[in-house]
Design a protein around this motif. Sequence first.
Motif, mmCIF file in Angstrom:
data_model
loop_
_atom_site.group_PDB
_atom_site.id
_atom_site.type_symbol
_atom_site.label_atom_id
_atom_site.label_comp_id
_atom_site.label_asym_id
_atom_site.label_seq_id
_atom_site.Cartn_x
_atom_site.Cartn_y
_atom_site.Cartn_z
ATOM 1 N N ALA A 196 -25.070 4.030 -12.545
ATOM 2 C CA ALA A 196 -25.481 3.282 -11.817
ATOM 3 C C ALA A 196 -24.617 2.889 -10.558
ATOM 4 O O ALA A 196 -24.815 2.350 -9.595
ATOM 5 N N ILE A 197 -23.048 3.250 -10.797
ATOM 6 C CA ILE A 197 -22.229 3.260 -9.691
ATOM 7 C C ILE A 197 -21.770 4.775 -9.272
ATOM 8 O O ILE A 197 -20.967 4.890 -8.469
ATOM 9 N N ARG A 198 -22.744 5.565 -9.334
ATOM 10 C CA ARG A 198 -22.898 6.940 -8.653
ATOM 11 C C ARG A 198 -21.733 7.762 -9.278
ATOM 12 O O ARG A 198 -20.842 8.386 -8.424
ATOM 13 N N LEU A 199 -21.271 7.674 -10.682
ATOM 14 C CA LEU A 199 -20.378 8.481 -11.181
ATOM 15 C C LEU A 199 -20.963 9.290 -12.238
ATOM 16 O O LEU A 199 -22.171 9.013 -12.918
ATOM 17 N N ILE A 200 -20.345 10.157 -12.778
ATOM 18 C CA ILE A 200 -20.451 10.907 -14.098
ATOM 19 C C ILE A 200 -19.415 11.161 -15.076
ATOM 20 O O ILE A 200 -18.353 10.331 -14.684
ATOM 21 N N VAL A 201 -19.551 11.396 -16.199
ATOM 22 C CA VAL A 201 -18.539 11.572 -17.034
ATOM 23 C C VAL A 201 -17.344 12.372 -16.561
ATOM 24 O O VAL A 201 -16.057 12.034 -16.937
ATOM 25 N N GLU A 202 -17.500 13.423 -15.862
ATOM 26 C CA GLU A 202 -16.471 14.175 -15.282
ATOM 27 C C GLU A 202 -15.581 13.479 -14.203
ATOM 28 O O GLU A 202 -14.493 13.926 -14.030
ATOM 29 N N ASP A 203 -16.219 12.229 -13.463
ATOM 30 C CA ASP A 203 -15.286 11.547 -12.709
ATOM 31 C C ASP A 203 -14.414 10.686 -13.396
ATOM 32 O O ASP A 203 -13.561 9.841 -12.863
ATOM 33 N N VAL A 204 -14.305 10.301 -14.827
ATOM 34 C CA VAL A 204 -13.553 9.389 -15.215
ATOM 35 C C VAL A 204 -12.770 10.190 -16.381
ATOM 36 O O VAL A 204 -12.591 11.080 -16.499
ATOM 37 N N VAL A 205 -11.786 9.230 -16.805
ATOM 38 C CA VAL A 205 -10.813 9.521 -18.042
ATOM 39 C C VAL A 205 -11.183 8.453 -19.012
ATOM 40 O O VAL A 205 -10.999 7.365 -18.967
ATOM 41 N N LEU A 206 -11.528 9.205 -20.216
ATOM 42 C CA LEU A 206 -11.513 8.300 -21.302
ATOM 43 C C LEU A 206 -10.337 8.039 -22.207
ATOM 44 O O LEU A 206 -9.610 9.243 -22.487
ATOM 45 N N VAL A 207 -9.895 7.077 -22.336
ATOM 46 C CA VAL A 207 -8.568 6.795 -23.241
ATOM 47 C C VAL A 207 -8.971 5.882 -24.304
ATOM 48 O O VAL A 207 -9.421 4.762 -24.544
ATOM 49 N N ASN A 208 -8.391 6.592 -25.713
ATOM 50 C CA ASN A 208 -8.614 5.963 -27.008
ATOM 51 C C ASN A 208 -7.212 5.339 -27.399
ATOM 52 O O ASN A 208 -6.478 6.106 -27.492
ATOM 53 N N VAL A 209 -7.155 4.001 -27.522
ATOM 54 C CA VAL A 209 -5.991 3.325 -28.259
ATOM 55 C C VAL A 209 -6.100 3.416 -29.653
ATOM 56 O O VAL A 209 -6.956 3.148 -30.241
ATOM 57 N N GLU A 210 -5.053 4.196 -30.100
ATOM 58 C CA GLU A 210 -5.106 4.671 -31.452
ATOM 59 C C GLU A 210 -4.357 3.650 -32.365
ATOM 60 O O GLU A 210 -4.406 3.744 -33.662
ATOM 61 N N HIS A 211 -3.878 2.582 -32.040
ATOM 62 C CA HIS A 211 -3.271 1.566 -32.684
ATOM 63 C C HIS A 211 -4.450 0.587 -33.034
ATOM 64 O O HIS A 211 -5.079 0.163 -32.062
ATOM 65 N N PRO A 212 -4.407 -0.104 -34.350
ATOM 66 C CA PRO A 212 -5.568 -1.055 -34.560
ATOM 67 C C PRO A 212 -5.709 -2.503 -33.903
ATOM 68 O O PRO A 212 -6.475 -3.126 -33.885
ATOM 69 N N THR A 213 -4.268 -2.676 -33.846
ATOM 70 C CA THR A 213 -4.148 -4.019 -33.067
ATOM 71 C C THR A 213 -3.571 -4.258 -31.692
ATOM 72 O O THR A 213 -3.850 -4.879 -31.114
ATOM 73 N N TYR A 214 -2.664 -3.473 -31.513
ATOM 74 C CA TYR A 214 -1.779 -3.429 -30.183
ATOM 75 C C TYR A 214 -2.365 -2.825 -29.038
ATOM 76 O O TYR A 214 -3.040 -1.827 -29.443
#
Length: 287
Positions: A196-214
């Motif tokens: 919808a904003i003219r992007l694909i997955v290759e245009d972004v970086v997925l960041v997973n926060v590995e701490h359950p709270t902080y």
Amino acid sequence: MNSAADLAFYQNFYNGASLYLVPDASQVASPAVPAVAREEQANTAPITASAVVAAPEPAATAPPVVVPAPVPPLAPVAAAAPPAGKLPSLANLGLAATSTPVPPAVAPQAPPVQALLAAPAATVRELVTPSLAQLPAAAAAPAGRVQPTPTQSPVAHIPFSTLGSNPNGLIILVRLPEDAFRKLPRNVFLNNILKAIRLIVEDVVLVNVEHPTYPVALCSLRQHLAAKQFLAFGKNLLDVAVYTTQPYEPVLLFGDTAFLGASEVSMLEYDAGRKKQLWQAMQRMFL
């Protein structure tokens, strides 16, 4: 017989008549014959056996070689267009193929592999960075709360993992188990949001926060990523946005970092109201 005596006798017998004696053929010389007449007589003389000479037989000659005249080339005949609803005649196909030869198609040459390897990644695929609209500044942190800075944070030790190779692209923050995070690039809802904003997955970086709270620290992210656009799906994911942002309200953090918070991806997939709120917020941020 005496010719003179005979002549005298006949003269006396025929008195007054003149007589003459026919000369003997052997005593009379033959008159001169012209050379041309003698040549004709020689030619007309009878041919004796000794004069016959066998004429040489003509030599055998080879039969004449007949060279066919060159045939002029036929002019190309344009194939007549078949009437509507009928197939072209098969007899005209061979004539058209021989009269109008078609040059062989030349396949386009692919660029050498060395050139692709030497070229920077931006020439292979242009990296897309979404443009940002005029966003309001984030509110100040409440009294008594310590607001982290872009360079110092008490949660700088919080670990995180990433998926993607565009350090200048949009950063998407989530908090998921490791298996669910690996499957996130194939999520249909996420791909539709980016489209919808003219992007694909290759245009972004997925960041997973590995701490359950902080939350993860912005200063830690800046050591590896240079992006300044953040889209967070969940709560308490970025330290500098914990006390200064509201869900579905895009703001500017420190004047250069755009941030938009929303609910988790699993909740948005089945909630039409939250989907509408997210889309309106993304329009204000990117469009």
